[in-house]
Design an enzyme around this catalytic site. Structure first.
Site, short mmCIF file in Angstrom:
data_model
loop_
_atom_site.label_atom_id
_atom_site.label_comp_id
_atom_site.label_asym_id
_atom_site.label_seq_id
_atom_site.Cartn_x
_atom_site.Cartn_y
_atom_site.Cartn_z
N CYS A 2 0.84 -1.18 0.00
CA CYS A 2 0.00 0.00 0.00
C CYS A 2 0.88 1.24 0.00
O CYS A 2 1.84 1.34 0.75
CB CYS A 2 -0.95 0.10 1.18
SG CYS A 2 -2.13 -1.24 1.25
N ARG A 27 4.13 -0.54 -4.53
CA ARG A 27 3.74 -1.02 -3.20
C ARG A 27 2.40 -1.75 -3.22
O ARG A 27 1.94 -2.25 -2.19
CB ARG A 27 3.64 0.15 -2.22
CG ARG A 27 4.92 0.95 -2.12
CD ARG A 27 4.77 2.09 -1.15
NE ARG A 27 4.62 1.63 0.19
CZ ARG A 27 5.61 1.38 1.03
NH1 ARG A 27 6.84 1.58 0.64
NH2 ARG A 27 5.38 0.96 2.25
N TRP A 74 -2.55 -2.83 -1.72
CA TRP A 74 -2.24 -4.27 -1.83
C TRP A 74 -3.14 -4.92 -0.80
O TRP A 74 -2.98 -4.71 0.41
CB TRP A 74 -0.77 -4.53 -1.51
CG TRP A 74 -0.34 -5.93 -1.79
CD1 TRP A 74 0.09 -6.43 -2.98
CD2 TRP A 74 -0.28 -7.01 -0.86
NE1 TRP A 74 0.41 -7.76 -2.85
CE2 TRP A 74 0.19 -8.15 -1.56
CE3 TRP A 74 -0.59 -7.15 0.49
CZ2 TRP A 74 0.36 -9.38 -0.95
CZ3 TRP A 74 -0.42 -8.38 1.10
CH2 TRP A 74 0.05 -9.49 0.38
N ASN A 100 -1.77 2.15 5.44
CA ASN A 100 -0.86 1.06 5.02
C ASN A 100 -0.53 0.26 6.28
O ASN A 100 0.04 0.82 7.22
CB ASN A 100 0.40 1.68 4.40
CG ASN A 100 1.53 0.68 4.26
OD1 ASN A 100 1.29 -0.52 4.12
ND2 ASN A 100 2.75 1.15 4.30
N GLY A 101 -0.93 -1.00 6.30
CA GLY A 101 -0.65 -1.82 7.49
C GLY A 101 -1.85 -2.69 7.82
O GLY A 101 -2.73 -2.89 6.97
N GLU A 487 17.52 -17.80 -7.17
CA GLU A 487 17.15 -16.44 -7.56
C GLU A 487 16.68 -16.40 -9.02
O GLU A 487 15.70 -15.71 -9.33
CB GLU A 487 18.35 -15.51 -7.31
CG GLU A 487 18.16 -14.06 -7.73
CD GLU A 487 17.02 -13.32 -7.06
OE1 GLU A 487 16.46 -13.82 -6.07
OE2 GLU A 487 16.66 -12.24 -7.55
N LYS A 491 12.96 -15.18 -10.09
CA LYS A 491 12.72 -14.08 -11.06
C LYS A 491 11.73 -14.53 -12.12
O LYS A 491 10.82 -13.80 -12.48
CB LYS A 491 14.00 -13.66 -11.76
CG LYS A 491 14.98 -12.74 -11.09
CD LYS A 491 14.51 -11.38 -10.69
CE LYS A 491 13.74 -11.43 -9.41
NZ LYS A 491 14.37 -11.18 -8.19
N GLU A 494 8.18 -14.94 -10.64
CA GLU A 494 7.58 -13.66 -10.25
C GLU A 494 7.00 -12.90 -11.42
O GLU A 494 5.91 -12.36 -11.32
CB GLU A 494 8.66 -12.75 -9.63
CG GLU A 494 8.99 -13.00 -8.21
CD GLU A 494 10.04 -12.02 -7.70
OE1 GLU A 494 9.81 -11.43 -6.65
OE2 GLU A 494 11.10 -11.85 -8.36
N HIS A 510 17.65 -36.67 -6.51
CA HIS A 510 16.78 -37.11 -5.42
C HIS A 510 15.33 -36.66 -5.62
O HIS A 510 14.58 -36.57 -4.65
CB HIS A 510 17.33 -36.61 -4.08
CG HIS A 510 18.70 -37.12 -3.79
ND1 HIS A 510 18.95 -38.45 -3.55
CD2 HIS A 510 19.90 -36.49 -3.74
CE1 HIS A 510 20.26 -38.61 -3.35
NE2 HIS A 510 20.86 -37.45 -3.46
N LYS A 609 6.27 -4.68 -3.65
CA LYS A 609 7.72 -4.59 -3.44
C LYS A 609 8.08 -4.51 -1.97
O LYS A 609 9.06 -5.07 -1.52
CB LYS A 609 8.25 -3.37 -4.17
CG LYS A 609 9.75 -3.29 -4.09
CD LYS A 609 10.34 -2.63 -5.29
CE LYS A 609 11.83 -2.82 -5.34
NZ LYS A 609 12.22 -4.17 -5.71
C1 G6P Z 1 9.01 -8.71 -1.69
C2 G6P Z 1 9.64 -8.25 -2.98
C3 G6P Z 1 10.96 -8.99 -3.20
C4 G6P Z 1 11.87 -8.80 -2.01
C5 G6P Z 1 11.18 -9.21 -0.70
C6 G6P Z 1 12.00 -8.79 0.51
O1 G6P Z 1 8.58 -10.02 -1.80
O2 G6P Z 1 8.77 -8.47 -4.07
O3 G6P Z 1 11.59 -8.48 -4.36
O4 G6P Z 1 13.02 -9.56 -2.18
O5 G6P Z 1 9.92 -8.57 -0.60
O6 G6P Z 1 12.04 -7.39 0.57
P1 G6P Z 1 13.20 -6.56 1.21
O7 G6P Z 1 12.81 -5.13 0.97
O8 G6P Z 1 13.21 -6.89 2.68
O9 G6P Z 1 14.47 -6.91 0.56
#
Ligand code: G6P
Length: 614
Positions: A2, A27, A74, A100-101, A487, A491, A494, A510, A609
């Site tokens: 948010c 956000r 969000w 937000n929260g 990672e 990616k 996501e 395994h 994010k």
């Molecule tokens: C969300 C974002 C990710 C990020 C994660 C942790 O899931 O989409 O890209 O890695 O949060 O966020 P931070 O700000 O703590 O790295």
């Protein structure tokens, strides 16, 4: 999670708020809404969808106002629809709030309010909060400011809120606990901005104050005052913003994600700049110097993070073990905080976070501190919560990262963790001066090597074209490149919604090997340094089952080229530093596949994010 933005001052509020919301859309983008006060009227417009949908739905309706606020959501409580979109209004409609929260005890409060005749239009916790504030104000016959303070003393949970009061059109109230809020002090008299982060503010002023937990900011008759929810007056600490407007715009790139991928030579350079002196083997990192005695004697290191930051922590595990010979544990912050873990006073906890606001990471830090550990932060956003609540740490200096999928923040985190591991190794005497100086000069050369790794882009586009319709991908790596496999898979999931799994290459037999057939692309990270022969055997195992190998190899490699289908070459470097290069083509691959599939790469579905709720 948010985004909130508000404006009061001589300018028109609407364009400032809409532009600010667009900057904050990373956000959350489930719904958007705005409230504007004009001539003692409050106009509230909101809709499911993005800020662009909101603009469209407002059309030619009245937007005249010099006081207003907006929200991009969000969803947590209540599905993303028009009714649940913020702002929410009080029973009489005199108050409106954006939030937000999460208000955790909203159900009990709602029950009480319903008994007292309140009716609700949404399923949100936020609407309950604004009803509670009005209820207190009316029943106690007190000012709104005081009612806000008393209500915040009753709620459990996290919030950054802004409140508008219809019959007090020169007032803006904001408060925070657990979710970020920054107040911008405008250049014109009586002009103020409030926002989840500084991006909506930066083009109007550089003077800001970050609210602390439990603080309420009130703008009244052109003046800003801050007090705590315990009613203690505070003097605002005004600081200068460090970000620039260019950093938060696309600058000719079609998406933020690709811009940020291409920024990595610079973001890595900025993250190491001034911190190392390869010619002498010396470091200039304040936290390392201030905590030298502590670092010499730590018995265990615990690295915590979420998402991509957790992957950086896994790379960190390898680096600290390799260079500093310290036992390392890597923990998901969300698991660590609830596990009653055993923590000793000679443990060092390093919390890794791009945003510095991830709720689970904040809670894990709190707990580790309570149990007596020393806690460092590795964060990107200056002035965010984690740097303020940790004992020490280091910023990553990647610059603002807007694309929801993290790219440059990851390589900046890995760079800073590398420096930390080397600095600790020096303090503990676990690295020779010769090796240290060599590694530092190699590190200094990494931005240049990343530039070369980015030249794989054309090759990667061809691969993306070929495999964009595959429903599954497997990513394999070993040692320090195992987290890179995780990672790479994250990616792809996501942003392209393709199912992908990252696995340690040797573990494939395994389980995941059962998935391999002629339709399964397997991305293998196989640099020359780092269990090369072993990885080659793993490639053979895939080939024997007719799997397709997309190999990331060191330039000049011939052996894997013979076995693999497409091959992407990255420059040679020290094994421990390879993640900084092997990550690059994987970021590009996920980006191009997602674009080819028509996905919104900067704002993937369901994600946000900055995850400020647990
Ligand atoms: C969300 C974002 C990710 C990020 C994660 C942790 O899931 O989409 O890209 O890695 O949060 O966020 P931070 O700000 O703590 O790295």
């Amino acid at each position: 999670m948010c985004g909130i933005v508000a404006y009061i001052g001589p300018k028109q509020a609407y364009p400032i708020i809409i532009k600010g919301l667009k900057r904050l859309e990373y956000r959350g983008y489930d719904s958007a809404g705005i409230a504007l006060i004009h001539n003692d009227e409050m106009n509230v417009y909101k809709t499911k969808g993005k800020v662009a949908d909101l603009e469209e739905s407002i059309g030619k309706k009245s937007i005249e106002s010099s006081l207003g606020m907006g929200h991009t959501r969000w969803a947590t409580h209540g599905e993303p629809n028009n009714a649940n979109a913020h702002p929410h209004q009080s029973q009489s409609g005199n108050l409106a709030v954006i939030h937000n929260g999460i208000i955790e005890n909203y159900a009990t409060i709602k029950e009480e309010l319903v008994k007292r005749g309140h009716t609700f239009d949404s399923d949100t916790d936020t609407e309950v909060l604004i009803h509670l504030i009005e209820d207190i104000q009316v029943n106690e016959g007190i000012s709104i400011d005081e009612a806000v303070r008393l209500a915040l003393n009753q709620v459990v949970g996290a919030y950054a809120i802004v409140i508008l009061v219809k019959n007090e059109p020169a007032k803006l109230i904001a408060a925070r606990k657990g979710s970020p809020l920054v107040v911008g002090i405008g250049t014109e008299p009586g002009e103020f901005f409030m926002a989840s982060d500084a991006t909506p503010i930066v083009e109007y002023t550089r003077d800001v104050t970050y609210l602390h937990d439990g603080e309420i900011a009130i703008v009244k008759n052109g003046k800003l005052s801050i007090k705590t929810i315990e009613n203690v007056t505070k003097t605002p600490f005004i600081q200068k913003l460090e970000i620039n407007l260019e950093e938060i715009e696309k600058g000719g790139y079609p998406h933020f994600m690709i811009k940020e991928i291409y920024e990595q030579p610079k973001s890595i350079y900025d993250s190491i700049r001034g911190r190392i002196h390869p010619e002498t083997g010396k470091f200039a990192m304040r936290s390392m110097q201030e905590y030298e005695d502590k670092l010499r004697n730590i018995k265990r290191l615990i690295l915590i993070g979420c998402g991509t930051s957790w992957h950086a922590a896994l790379v960190g595990e390898y680096l600290f073990e390799e260079y500093a010979r310290i036992p390392v544990e890597v923990e998901y912050a969300s698991e660590f905080r609830y596990r009653n873990p055993i923590i000793y006073p000679d443990d060092l906890v390093i919390a890794i976070s791009q945003s510095g606001e991830t709720a689970d990471t904040l809670a894990a830090i709190e707990m580790a501190k309570e149990k007596g550990a020393t806690v460092f932060g590795v964060c990107n956003v200056v002035g965010s919560s984690i740097p303020r609540m940790t004992h020490a740490g280091a910023y990553t200096h990647a610059g603002p990262e807007i694309g929801v999928a993290s790219t440059k923040a990851f390589t900046a985190q890995v760079s800073v963790l590398t420096l930390m591991a080397l600095a600790v190794a020096q303090i503990r005497g676990t690295i020779s001066q010769e090796r240290l100086m060599l590694t530092l000069s190699e590190m200094e050369n990494i931005p240049h090597l990343v530039e070369k790794a980015l030249q794989t882009n054309d090759e990667v586009i061809k691969i993306a074209e070929k495999f964009k319709d595959s429903p599954n991908f497997l990513y394999l790596g070993r040692g320090v490149n195992f987290p890179v496999a995780l990672e790479g898979a994250l990616k792809l999931k996501e942003i392209s919604y393709i199912h992908a799994e990252g696995y340690p290459a040797a573990e494939m037999k395994h389980g995941p090997i059962a998935l391999i057939d002629e339709a399964m692309p397997v991305v293998v990270i196989a640099p020359k340094r780092g269990m090369y022969e072993k990885v080659m055997s793993n490639i053979q195992e895939v080939k024997a089952r007719k799997g397709i190998i997309i190999a990331i190899v060191t330039e000049g490699d011939t052996k894997i080229r013979e076995m693999a289908d497409p091959v992407i070459e990255i420059p040679d470097t020290e094994e421990a530093l390879t993640p900084l290069l092997s990550t690059i083509p994987l970021q590009l691959l996920s980006y191009h596949i997602a674009v080819m599939r028509g996905c919104n790469v900067d704002q993937p579905r369901n994600l946000a994010k900055s995850v400020t709720v647990e």
